[in-house]
Design a protein around this motif. Structure first.
Motif, mmCIF file in Angstrom:
data_model
loop_
_atom_site.group_PDB
_atom_site.id
_atom_site.type_symbol
_atom_site.label_atom_id
_atom_site.label_comp_id
_atom_site.label_asym_id
_atom_site.label_seq_id
_atom_site.Cartn_x
_atom_site.Cartn_y
_atom_site.Cartn_z
ATOM 1 N N ASP A 397 35.185 16.240 -17.692
ATOM 2 C CA ASP A 397 34.887 15.550 -18.844
ATOM 3 C C ASP A 397 35.207 16.461 -20.054
ATOM 4 O OD1 ASP A 397 34.006 14.121 -21.229
ATOM 5 O OD2 ASP A 397 31.798 13.748 -20.320
ATOM 6 N N LEU A 398 36.466 16.162 -20.809
ATOM 7 C CA LEU A 398 36.855 16.814 -21.685
ATOM 8 C C LEU A 398 35.923 17.126 -23.102
ATOM 9 C CD1 LEU A 398 40.781 16.261 -21.501
ATOM 10 C CD2 LEU A 398 39.463 18.244 -20.492
ATOM 11 N N SER A 399 35.145 16.047 -23.227
ATOM 12 C CA SER A 399 34.507 15.701 -24.478
ATOM 13 C C SER A 399 33.384 16.843 -24.306
ATOM 14 C CB SER A 399 33.685 14.309 -24.407
ATOM 15 O OG SER A 399 32.935 14.017 -23.403
ATOM 16 N N VAL A 400 32.786 17.246 -23.274
ATOM 17 C CA VAL A 400 31.812 18.414 -23.263
ATOM 18 C C VAL A 400 32.423 19.496 -22.364
ATOM 19 C CG1 VAL A 400 29.867 16.729 -23.290
ATOM 20 C CG2 VAL A 400 31.050 17.384 -20.951
ATOM 21 N N ASN A 410 32.829 14.338 -7.714
ATOM 22 C CA ASN A 410 31.799 13.826 -6.826
ATOM 23 C C ASN A 410 30.451 13.057 -7.582
ATOM 24 O OD1 ASN A 410 33.292 14.973 -4.571
ATOM 25 N ND2 ASN A 410 32.507 17.038 -4.971
ATOM 26 N N ASP A 411 30.543 13.085 -8.614
ATOM 27 C CA ASP A 411 29.574 12.222 -9.422
ATOM 28 C C ASP A 411 29.948 10.920 -9.244
ATOM 29 O OD1 ASP A 411 27.942 11.018 -11.432
ATOM 30 O OD2 ASP A 411 28.269 12.574 -12.594
ATOM 31 N N THR A 412 28.996 10.081 -8.624
ATOM 32 C CA THR A 412 29.137 8.455 -8.208
ATOM 33 C C THR A 412 29.605 7.671 -9.576
ATOM 34 O OG1 THR A 412 26.909 8.297 -8.287
ATOM 35 C CG2 THR A 412 28.060 8.646 -5.939
ATOM 36 N N SER A 413 28.652 8.288 -10.655
ATOM 37 C CA SER A 413 29.042 7.410 -11.838
ATOM 38 C C SER A 413 30.614 7.558 -12.269
ATOM 39 C CB SER A 413 28.251 7.943 -12.962
ATOM 40 O OG SER A 413 28.584 9.352 -13.363
ATOM 41 N N SER A 417 36.114 5.526 -12.889
ATOM 42 C CA SER A 417 36.984 6.039 -13.789
ATOM 43 C C SER A 417 38.231 6.540 -12.997
ATOM 44 C CB SER A 417 36.580 7.076 -14.558
ATOM 45 O OG SER A 417 35.426 6.479 -15.461
ATOM 46 N N LEU A 418 37.763 7.257 -11.853
ATOM 47 C CA LEU A 418 38.716 7.735 -10.998
ATOM 48 C C LEU A 418 39.735 6.775 -10.292
ATOM 49 C CD1 LEU A 418 36.894 10.626 -8.726
ATOM 50 C CD2 LEU A 418 39.030 10.879 -10.241
#
Length: 467
Positions: A397-400, A410-413, A417-418
């Motif tokens: 996540d380039l924003s952070v 591996n983040d299910t959320s 997006s993947l």
């Protein structure tokens, strides 16, 4: 970029132009010993000036009308995301560039299509990914010719005087364009701040950053001179000025190399430091200065300039988007949603190593490169990190996390997006046309020679110092 040739020019005062050009032609006009205009050109431009001043239609053409802009495109070589003081470097000094940035819309998430120069520049000038033009893998390797049109000016070229020669030609071009109230597109692809670092005597030892900083100071001086020329000729308000770098910084030279700031790795890699570059654009009275985090790329430069100048691109196959409405604040979002990141040496089998989707970036393949320093503390940047496929892809996540440190694949959320990133990449690869590589077909005898191609040993025997 022939499509920008239809730009319409706002005329300026006859007296101003006449006086300036008369003064210009009558002066010695040397920069570090280099003449900016020769005798034949002086006669030629004087005759053109006389014809313009005698023309009955001349004053009628001086009426101010709102017309499309002229264009100046500054392309810097190997300038990293963290190399400018306006982008956070503590010891860099580039006041003219910083001032230009303050007057511009600054893009904080701006990408080039390759982490090395030739393919990146091919994309800039065509609005197409470099593989469509055959400028891959690696780069073209010209052997030191300085040419003017089809004439070799000097061979070999002493680097210490190169910037002053290019600057003299650029200012001359602007003055003559203004004299003829002609549309113009000035493309200034600097060799600064590529290694070997060089600068004329005026800038040697003047920077806290050593030879890199000296080269940056001369680059800044060149840009400042061109901007002042636009002001003097009353052209600044009707000229779009676009500034960007061709790829990330050369980290191989360490203290004398560039700086990627908070970004990971540098030149030669598909990490952020290799392809995310400083970029901004100015058009007084039309583009509101400020910073934007919207995704944009060098592919947008050609179609956007074409739209601003009224050029027709309908017959071109473009990968870039017209971002003119976004620049002019007619819409708040960039037209680009996805961006394919190709490596230094791409192939149809691997395709783009990474894909950016808004603020997310997925790496399907990674590989280090010596241009990012084989002594880099980050093993992923070095050539010891081989080509590695990732399934699932690495996701950041380039924003952070602009430094691409924390993999969130591996983040299910992020599952949706993947899937979007993977599907877009698959479609992109299916739609891409790969032209036969032109960078590997290097024939020594195809190089220009100011002496005679039969000289020996070729090409080092081609020795024609500036006359």
């Amino acid at each position: 970029m022939a499509t920008t040739g239809v730009v319409i020019f706002i005329c300026v005062c006859t007296a101003v132009l006449s006086a300036q050009l008369r003064k210009y032609l009558g002066a010695d006009n040397t920069a570090n010993g280099v003449s900016s205009i020769n005798g034949k050109e002086e006669i030629f431009y004087s005759e053109r000036l006389n014809k313009l001043e005698e023309s009955k239609e001349y004053n009628q053409q001086l009426k101010y009308n709102a017309k499309p802009p002229n264009v100046v495109l500054f392309l810097v070589d190997d300038l990293g995301y963290g190399d400018l003081s306006s982008f956070g470097h503590p010891t860099s000094r580039s006041p003219a560039i910083d001032r230009l940035a303050a007057q511009s819309k600054v893009f904080t998430q701006f990408y080039v299509t390759s982490p090395v120069c030739s393919p990146s520049r091919a994309s800039l000038l065509t609005g197409r990914y470099q593989v469509r033009s055959g400028i891959y893998p690696g780069v073209l390797e010209p052997d030191n010719p300085l040419a003017h049109n089809t004439t070799i000016v000097e061979q070999p070229t002493p680097l210490s005087s190169l910037a002053s020669k290019l600057l003299a030609r650029a200012t001359q071009f602007l003055e003559v364009s203004a004299l003829e109230h002609a549309p113009f597109f000035l493309y200034m692809p600097f060799m600064h701040v590529h290694t070997p670092h060089f600068s004329s005597a005026e800038f040697v030892g003047k920077s806290a950053r050593g030879t890199f900083g000296d080269a940056l100071l001369e680059l800044d001086h060149s840009i400042d001179t061109i901007l002042q020329t636009l002001d003097a000729l009353d052209l600044a308000d009707n000229t779009v000025v676009w500034f960007l770098s061709d790829n990330g910084p050369d980290l191989m030279h360490r203290q004398q190399g560039g700086c990627a700031g908070a970004l990971r790795c540098g030149k030669g890699t598909s990490w952020e430091g290799g392809v995310r570059v400083p970029a901004f654009v100015r058009w007084p009275g039309h583009i509101v200065p400020g910073r934007t985090d919207e995704l944009l790329s060098s592919l947008e430069v050609l179609p956007t300039i074409a739209a601003l100048t009224g050029a027709d691109t309908s017959g071109l196959k473009l990968d870039g988007f017209d971002a003119s409405d976004f620049l002019l604040d007619k819409i708040s979002k960039s037209p680009r949603e996805y961006f394919a990141v190709y490596p230094k040496d791409p192939s149809p089998e691997t395709g783009p190593y990474a894909v950016v989707y808004q603020r997310l970036k997925a790496h399907f393949f990674t590989a280090g490169n010596g241009l990012s320093d084989d002594q880099n503390y980050d093993e992923m940047c070095t050539s010891r990190h081989p080509l590695t496929e990732h399934n699932p892809p690495l996701l950041y996540d380039l924003s952070v996390d602009p430094g691409e440190r924390w993999n969130i694949a591996n983040d299910t959320s992020q599952r949706s997006s993947l899937m979007k990133l993977t599907a877009w990449r698959t479609q992109h690869m299916a739609d891409m046309t790969w032209m036969t590589s032109a960078t590997q077909d290097h024939e020594e005898r195809s190089q220009p020679c100011c002496t005679d191609r039969r000289c020996n040993p070729f090409p080092s025997c081609c020795d024609c110092p500036d006359k």
